[in-house]
Design an enzyme around this catalytic site. Structure first.
Site, PDB file in Angstrom:
ATOM      1  N   TRP A  59       0.933  -1.464  -0.024  1.00  0.00           N
ATOM      2  CA  TRP A  59      -0.102   0.034  -0.012  1.00  0.00           C
ATOM      3  C   TRP A  59       0.915   1.183   0.109  1.00  0.00           C
ATOM      4  CZ3 TRP A  59      -4.313   1.002   4.309  1.00  0.00           C
ATOM      5  CH2 TRP A  59      -4.975   2.042   3.696  1.00  0.00           C
ATOM      6  N   HIS A 115      11.331  -6.522   5.475  1.00  0.00           N
ATOM      7  CA  HIS A 115      10.553  -6.774   6.624  1.00  0.00           C
ATOM      8  C   HIS A 115      11.527  -7.327   7.658  1.00  0.00           C
ATOM      9  CE1 HIS A 115       6.996  -7.176   3.916  1.00  0.00           C
ATOM     10  NE2 HIS A 115       7.559  -8.285   3.355  1.00  0.00           N
TER      11      HIS A 115
END
Length: 298
Positions: A59, A115
């Site tokens: 996003w 991540h």
């Protein structure tokens, strides 16, 4: 725990995923690449997106991409173009070179995603200098674990691997911090230590759902990009869940095609039992109390 050893029974390759420095990683994150990141050099105009898996990486990447393209900072590009090279710690089995090597050849400004936790990233990300910009995306842990579970199942179906363990066991694995990429709470709290550093911008998934145009405006300001109100509204509209789902479903990157599911806040209620809610609430209280980090769960 020995490298590659299993800590849960009857869960097939989920448990034999490589364990590096006590953290379990998916197969495309390799020890030699993580070790090489210590020497990865950041450029002064690098933009880095950090998030625990299923917390909003795609996003925010879409917002950043459209912001840079709209402002002319980069030429016509898609988030696929950027993500295809920018996943810092990745190297898929079909790739001859890891992404951190490929990134060295990319034109500036580079948009890098990861991540990894604070202790595993290159020094130029954990302690950025000059004009390097780090966007940390956070999502409430209840929705994160549910989204991560469904994503993992879909990826395994695509890969022809055996499914994840049943939800009850996966919930326990996540709560104990033994899932891939390690403990969610340790991950977010590690990055939260940098909240007063002006090199960092912290975004919450739930805040973006409440007011997406404001999130776009905040990102643009952080990147020092001037956009008029019409451009901000155009980017926000393009990055709604309905439009993002179309982008992801048609991505040329296979694991992006299973990324968009519901995009809701509070979807954890469809999975959690009353007992699981109690256990998770206690975990949140134990881990987050006094940190100043709070989440909206619905």
């Amino acid at each position: 725990m020995a490298e590659g050893s299993a800590d849960f029974k009857n869960t097939d390759d989920y448990t034999t995923t490589n364990v590096i420095n006590g953290i379990k990683y998916p197969p495309h994150v390799k020890r030699e690449n993580l070790e090489a990141l210590a020497k990865f050099d950041l450029r002064d105009d690098d933009i880095v997106i950090v998030a625990f898996p299923k917390s909003g990486t795609n996003w925010v990447l879409e917002i950043v991409t459209k912001t840079l393209v709209t402002s002319g900072k980069i030429g016509a590009s898609s988030s696929d173009d950027i993500l295809d090279k920018g996943k810092l710690e990745f190297q898929y089995s079909h790739e001859l070179r890891p992404r951190h090597v490929i990134l060295q050849e990319c034109a500036s400004p580079r948009v890098i995603s990861t991540h990894l936790n604070l202790d595993s990233v290159p020094p130029g990300i954990s302690n950025p200098q000059n004009k390097v910009k780090i966007i940390v995306v956070m999502r409430n842990p209840k929705d994160t674990v549910v989204s991560y579970y469904h994503f993992g199942q879909k990826c395994r179906s695509l890969d022809g691997r055996k499914p994840l363990p049943p939800w009850d066991e996966y919930f326990r694995i996540f709560l104990e911090g033994k899932n891939t990429y390690g403990c969610y709470f340790d991950h977010v709290l590690g990055w939260w230590q940098r909240r007063d550093d002006p090199h960092f911008l912290f975004l919450k998934y739930e805040d973006m759902k409440k007011d997406l145009p404001n999130a776009v405006r905040t990102v643009a300001a952080f990147l020092q990009v001037n956009l008029d109100d019409a451009s901000i509204e155009t980017i926000a509209h393009a990055c709604t869940f309905a439009n993002m789902k179309g982008i992801l479903d048609n991505s040329r990157i296979y694991d992006r095609t299973v990324n968009a599911r519901k995009g809701l806040v509070g979807d954890w209620k469809t999975m959690f039992t009353d007992e699981q809610k109690k256990l998770f609430d206690q975990k949140c209280k134990t881990k987050l109390e006094g940190s100043g980090l709070h989440f909206d769960f619905e």
